[in-house]
Write a protein that holds these residues in place. Sequence first.
Motif: not given
Length: 336
Positions: A155-157, A251-258
Motif C-alpha cells: 500500500l505504501l509503494l 505478481l509484478r516486480p513491485i509486488n515481488g519487492f513488497a
Amino acid sequence: MPDTALFMLVLIVIIGLIFDFINGFHDTANAIATSVATRVLKPGTAVLMAAVLNVVGALTGTAVASTIGKGIVPPGVGTQLLVIAALLAAIIWDLITWRFGIPSSSSHALIFSIVGAGVAAAGWQSIEFGGISKTLQGLVFSPLLGFVGALLVMLLLLWLFARMRPQLVTRIFGRLQILSAAWVAFSHGGNDAQKTMGIITMALASYYGWTGSQWSVPLWVILAAATSMGLGTCIGGWRVVKTVGLKVVELRPINGFAVETAAAAIIEIASRLGIPVSTTHVLSSAIMGVGATRRLSAVRWGVAGSIVIAWVVTLPVCIFLGWAIYFLLHALTGMR
C-alpha cells in the motif's frame, strides 16, 4: 560401546546434512519463487544466487540452533537415538510434501519430530514447553506478520508511485527486486540452516556430555550445515516454486519487492531472537497479503487453503512419526 556411540554420532552428522540438503531444495522456492514469477531473474541465476546467500546467511549466528538443540528437550534427554528418529521423521515428511509440491515447513517438521521422539523417550514431562511456546509463537505470528507486513509495504509503494508511469515502475522494481530476493535468500540461510546445526550439536552434547556453558555449536558444524543447504538449493524444488510463485497470485516486480522485503525483515528479526520460523509460511502469507491489496478475489484462496492445511497437518503427523520411529529403533537396537 564407545565404538557404537561414535558410529551413531557419525551417522547423525550424515543424516543431519542430508536433511539440510533436502531442506535446501525443498525450500528453494522461498528465496526465488517471486523473482522467477515476475521474470526479474532467470531460474538458473536465481537458484545460484539463493545457494550462495543461503551459505552466507547460515554463518551469521546460532541463536535458533540453541533453541532447537537444547530448547525443545533438555541435553540429558537428547540422546543419539532420539536425534536419529527425529531426523528420519522430518526427512520422510519433507520428501512426501516435496513429491506433491506442498510448501510445508521443514523447520516445524524437524521441531515436532523432536517432540514426538522426546515423548517416546521420556514422556511429555521431558519436553521443554518454553521452547515449544517460542516455536508456536513463530508458527502463529510469522504468517500473520507476513500477510500484514507485505500488505502495508505494498500500500505504501502504491501511494508513493501512484503518479509514475507503469513501465518506469516495472523497470525500477525489476532491479530492486534482485536485492530483496537476495535478502530473502540470506535470511533463509540464517534461520533454516541453524536447525540442522542445533540437532547435530544435540548429538555432540550427548556424546561428549556437554551441559550448560559447554553447549555451543562448533565451527565445523556451522560450515558443514551451510554448505549442505547451499548444495541442496542448487538442485532446486521446482514443484514448490511453481506452487508458491505462480499459483497463489499473479505478481509484478513491485509486488515481488513488497513480498520479499516484508518477509526477509520478519525472518531476520526472528533469527536474532532465536525463534525458528518457516520461510515457506512467511513468504506464502506475504504473497497473499500483496494479492489482497488488489482485491480479495486476486488471491487464489483454494491454493492458499491447501497450504494452510499442510501447515496444520505437519504438527501432529511429525509428532507421530518421531514417536513411532523412536519406538521402532528402540525395539530393534535396545538403545535409548
